[in-house]
Design a protein around this motif. Structure first.
Motif, PDB file in Angstrom:
ATOM      1  N   GLY A   1       0.184  -1.230   0.112  1.00  0.00           N
ATOM      2  CA  GLY A   1      -0.189   0.065   0.190  1.00  0.00           C
ATOM      3  C   GLY A   1       0.820   1.094  -0.123  1.00  0.00           C
ATOM      4  O   GLY A   1       1.740   1.243   0.346  1.00  0.00           O
ATOM      5  N   ASN A   2       0.804   2.221  -1.170  1.00  0.00           N
ATOM      6  CA  ASN A   2       0.999   3.533  -0.666  1.00  0.00           C
ATOM      7  C   ASN A   2       0.206   4.833  -0.460  1.00  0.00           C
ATOM      8  O   ASN A   2      -0.677   4.281  -1.552  1.00  0.00           O
ATOM      9  N   GLU A   3       0.394   6.152   0.165  1.00  0.00           N
ATOM     10  CA  GLU A   3       0.006   7.261  -0.840  1.00  0.00           C
ATOM     11  C   GLU A   3       0.770   8.185  -1.448  1.00  0.00           C
ATOM     12  O   GLU A   3       1.776   8.454  -0.621  1.00  0.00           O
ATOM     13  N   TYR A   4       0.431   8.805  -1.782  1.00  0.00           N
ATOM     14  CA  TYR A   4       0.703   9.494  -3.037  1.00  0.00           C
ATOM     15  C   TYR A   4       0.031  11.338  -3.030  1.00  0.00           C
ATOM     16  O   TYR A   4      -1.241  11.169  -2.844  1.00  0.00           O
ATOM     17  N   PRO A   5       0.745  12.580  -3.100  1.00  0.00           N
ATOM     18  CA  PRO A   5       0.518  13.699  -2.370  1.00  0.00           C
ATOM     19  C   PRO A   5      -0.277  14.418  -3.725  1.00  0.00           C
ATOM     20  O   PRO A   5       0.258  13.401  -5.099  1.00  0.00           O
ATOM     21  N   THR A   6      -1.041  14.918  -4.201  1.00  0.00           N
ATOM     22  CA  THR A   6      -1.696  15.596  -5.671  1.00  0.00           C
ATOM     23  C   THR A   6      -0.815  16.289  -5.973  1.00  0.00           C
ATOM     24  O   THR A   6       0.000  16.469  -5.685  1.00  0.00           O
ATOM     25  N   GLY A   7      -0.682  15.497  -7.482  1.00  0.00           N
ATOM     26  CA  GLY A   7       0.014  16.280  -8.354  1.00  0.00           C
ATOM     27  C   GLY A   7       1.545  15.197  -8.701  1.00  0.00           C
ATOM     28  O   GLY A   7       1.891  14.675  -9.653  1.00  0.00           O
ATOM     29  N   HIS A   8       1.774  13.961  -7.668  1.00  0.00           N
ATOM     30  CA  HIS A   8       2.927  12.980  -7.529  1.00  0.00           C
ATOM     31  C   HIS A   8       2.664  12.020  -9.471  1.00  0.00           C
ATOM     32  O   HIS A   8       1.566  11.792  -9.538  1.00  0.00           O
TER      33      HIS A   8
ATOM     34  N   ARG B   1      -3.778   0.236  -3.405  1.00  0.00           N
ATOM     35  CA  ARG B   1      -3.289  -0.784  -2.647  1.00  0.00           C
ATOM     36  C   ARG B   1      -2.750  -1.369  -4.007  1.00  0.00           C
ATOM     37  O   ARG B   1      -3.399  -0.932  -4.720  1.00  0.00           O
ATOM     38  N   SER B   2      -1.304  -2.372  -3.933  1.00  0.00           N
ATOM     39  CA  SER B   2      -1.315  -2.992  -5.529  1.00  0.00           C
ATOM     40  C   SER B   2      -1.208  -4.497  -5.101  1.00  0.00           C
ATOM     41  O   SER B   2      -0.354  -4.803  -3.780  1.00  0.00           O
ATOM     42  N   VAL B   3      -1.368  -5.338  -6.271  1.00  0.00           N
ATOM     43  CA  VAL B   3      -0.865  -6.140  -5.807  1.00  0.00           C
ATOM     44  C   VAL B   3      -0.647  -7.280  -7.062  1.00  0.00           C
ATOM     45  O   VAL B   3      -0.842  -7.071  -8.375  1.00  0.00           O
ATOM     46  N   TYR B   4       0.825  -7.413  -7.201  1.00  0.00           N
ATOM     47  CA  TYR B   4       1.851  -7.770  -8.293  1.00  0.00           C
ATOM     48  C   TYR B   4       1.717  -9.306  -8.034  1.00  0.00           C
ATOM     49  O   TYR B   4       2.558 -10.295  -7.189  1.00  0.00           O
ATOM     50  N   LEU B   5       1.918  -9.613  -9.325  1.00  0.00           N
ATOM     51  CA  LEU B   5       0.981 -11.141  -9.693  1.00  0.00           C
ATOM     52  C   LEU B   5       1.802 -11.295 -10.453  1.00  0.00           C
ATOM     53  O   LEU B   5       2.543 -11.139 -12.091  1.00  0.00           O
ATOM     54  N   ASP B   6       2.978 -13.373 -10.035  1.00  0.00           N
ATOM     55  CA  ASP B   6       3.669 -13.666 -10.801  1.00  0.00           C
ATOM     56  C   ASP B   6       3.452 -14.091 -12.354  1.00  0.00           C
ATOM     57  O   ASP B   6       2.406 -14.060 -12.402  1.00  0.00           O
TER      58      ASP B   6
ATOM     59  N   VAL C   1      -7.245  -4.183   0.868  1.00  0.00           N
ATOM     60  CA  VAL C   1      -7.237  -3.666   1.346  1.00  0.00           C
ATOM     61  C   VAL C   1      -6.369  -4.577   3.049  1.00  0.00           C
ATOM     62  O   VAL C   1      -5.449  -4.787   3.853  1.00  0.00           O
ATOM     63  N   ALA C   2      -6.674  -5.919   3.221  1.00  0.00           N
ATOM     64  CA  ALA C   2      -6.517  -6.838   4.255  1.00  0.00           C
ATOM     65  C   ALA C   2      -5.364  -7.726   3.540  1.00  0.00           C
ATOM     66  O   ALA C   2      -4.244  -7.935   3.898  1.00  0.00           O
ATOM     67  N   ALA C   3      -4.959  -7.585   2.159  1.00  0.00           N
ATOM     68  CA  ALA C   3      -3.950  -7.956   1.607  1.00  0.00           C
ATOM     69  C   ALA C   3      -2.502  -7.017   2.465  1.00  0.00           C
ATOM     70  O   ALA C   3      -1.238  -8.180   2.428  1.00  0.00           O
ATOM     71  N   VAL C   4      -2.645  -6.197   1.784  1.00  0.00           N
ATOM     72  CA  VAL C   4      -1.557  -5.505   2.699  1.00  0.00           C
ATOM     73  C   VAL C   4      -0.433  -5.922   4.172  1.00  0.00           C
ATOM     74  O   VAL C   4       0.348  -5.421   4.076  1.00  0.00           O
ATOM     75  N   ASP C   5      -1.749  -6.174   4.985  1.00  0.00           N
ATOM     76  CA  ASP C   5      -0.871  -6.151   6.340  1.00  0.00           C
ATOM     77  C   ASP C   5      -0.466  -7.702   6.089  1.00  0.00           C
ATOM     78  O   ASP C   5       0.188  -8.533   7.607  1.00  0.00           O
TER      79      ASP C   5
ATOM     80  N   GLY D   1     -13.778  -2.713 -12.457  1.00  0.00           N
ATOM     81  CA  GLY D   1     -14.649  -2.703 -11.152  1.00  0.00           C
ATOM     82  C   GLY D   1     -14.305  -3.490 -10.496  1.00  0.00           C
ATOM     83  O   GLY D   1     -14.068  -4.683 -10.296  1.00  0.00           O
ATOM     84  N   VAL D   2     -13.713  -2.360  -9.236  1.00  0.00           N
ATOM     85  CA  VAL D   2     -14.108  -3.596  -8.312  1.00  0.00           C
ATOM     86  C   VAL D   2     -15.496  -3.302  -6.622  1.00  0.00           C
ATOM     87  O   VAL D   2     -15.975  -2.414  -5.838  1.00  0.00           O
ATOM     88  N   GLY D   3     -15.561  -4.156  -6.873  1.00  0.00           N
ATOM     89  CA  GLY D   3     -17.225  -4.732  -5.488  1.00  0.00           C
ATOM     90  C   GLY D   3     -15.930  -4.798  -4.137  1.00  0.00           C
ATOM     91  O   GLY D   3     -15.034  -4.885  -3.950  1.00  0.00           O
ATOM     92  N   PRO D   4     -17.952  -4.620  -3.431  1.00  0.00           N
ATOM     93  CA  PRO D   4     -17.003  -4.633  -1.959  1.00  0.00           C
ATOM     94  C   PRO D   4     -16.049  -6.071  -1.290  1.00  0.00           C
ATOM     95  O   PRO D   4     -14.879  -5.619  -0.450  1.00  0.00           O
ATOM     96  N   LEU D   5     -16.865  -7.151  -2.032  1.00  0.00           N
ATOM     97  CA  LEU D   5     -15.371  -8.253  -1.086  1.00  0.00           C
ATOM     98  C   LEU D   5     -14.632  -7.629  -1.804  1.00  0.00           C
ATOM     99  O   LEU D   5     -12.788  -8.075  -1.391  1.00  0.00           O
ATOM    100  N   LEU D   6     -13.748  -8.027  -3.639  1.00  0.00           N
ATOM    101  CA  LEU D   6     -12.730  -7.470  -3.933  1.00  0.00           C
ATOM    102  C   LEU D   6     -11.975  -6.300  -3.071  1.00  0.00           C
ATOM    103  O   LEU D   6     -10.717  -6.164  -2.609  1.00  0.00           O
TER     104      LEU D   6
END
Length: 272
Positions: free
Chosen positions: A17-24, A80-85, A109-113, A99-104
């Motif tokens: 997970g990452n956070e970025y400022p405006t314009g990054h 939140r980024s997921v990298y797959l082989d 969010v959980a995968a980052v932890d 489109g990202v539904g509620p479960l996904l």
């Protein structure tokens, strides 16, 4: 975690997970693993040599491994980024806004932890397997503006994307490029894979999305884009997104049930 480290993790899936400022801006780069990039907050604009993709708040984008891309953050953005082989991602070999539904969303969010070298046979491994299943099933959204191959037309399209408007006509473009109307329409469809009018609507939609997510009035946006009335803009938005533009303003941090219900009914979107 840096990109080089991600490539060497001995697991098929890695989440950060990452956070970025405006314009990054992330300059043009690529990675061996495919990436599913989720805009938990904020809007992203992703560019490749083949076109532009707008990723609205609480939606995602699939970026195949090896794709050279740059990313511009519109407003403050949390990702939140997921990298797959290679071989474990079952989506297309082209970029897609998804489109990202509620479960996904909750899985992302959980995968980052989850620990980087998680127990593949345990609960964390099962979570990651379910995450891969949900990524594979998520519906594509028509938020791609493809670019042509020929230099002259590509330059004209890139210029238009800086300030899209429905006021430009086929006759305007034909005249600018020194082509007959019939030659222009044939060339455009051959190069882009869409009619000029469909491409123009997509460009206007992508321009409108970040402004809507930041709370601008529909009337202001519609008139800026050359629509005669706010109702005409709303009708276009509803046809393409399956919901009214006010949905974005009402639910900036969670995926709207209306949008996701509509997205799940969209036909599979074929990119060129």
């Amino acid at each position: 975690m840096r990109a080089a480290q991600i490539e060497t993790v001995p697991r098929p899936v890695v989440a950060i997970g990452n956070e970025y400022p405006t314009g990054h801006q992330h300059p043009a780069h690529s990675h061996e693993r495919a990436q599913f990039l989720f805009a938990e907050r904020g809007t992203m604009l992703v560019w490749t040599e083949h076109g532009a993709w707008m990723v609205p708040p609480t939606q995602g984008i699939w970026i195949p491994g090896g794709t050279v891309h740059s990313i511009h953050m519109v407003g403050d953005v949390a990702t939140r980024s997921v990298y797959l082989d290679p071989g474990v991602g079952s989506r297309t070999l082209e970029c897609q806004v998804v489109g990202v539904g509620p479960l996904l969303a909750q899985l992302l969010v959980a995968a980052v932890d989850v620990p980087t070298e998680y127990d593949q046979a345990g609960r964390d491994g099962r979570l990651m397997m379910l995450l891969m299943d949900e990524i594979a099933l998520a519906p594509a959204l028509p938020l791609h503006v493809p670019l042509p191959r020929s230099d002259k037309l590509a330059q004209r399209c890139s210029q238009f994307l800086k300030s899209p408007t429905m006021n430009n006509t086929i006759d305007d473009w034909s005249r600018d490029l020194g082509l007959s109307r019939r030659s222009f329409t044939r060339l455009f469809r051959h190069e882009v894979g869409l009619s000029f009018t469909d491409w123009q609507r997509r460009a206007c939609l992508l321009s409108a999305l970040p402004r809507l997510s930041q709370g601008e009035r529909v009337t202001t946006i519609a008139l800026d884009l050359g629509y005669a009335t706010p109702n005409a803009f709303t009708a276009m938005f509803r046809r393409m997104m399956g919901a009214a533009p006010s949905i974005l303003g009402r639910t900036p941090r969670t995926t709207s049930p209306e949008v996701m219900s509509a997205a799940s009914c969209l036909p599979p979107h074929r990119e060129r």
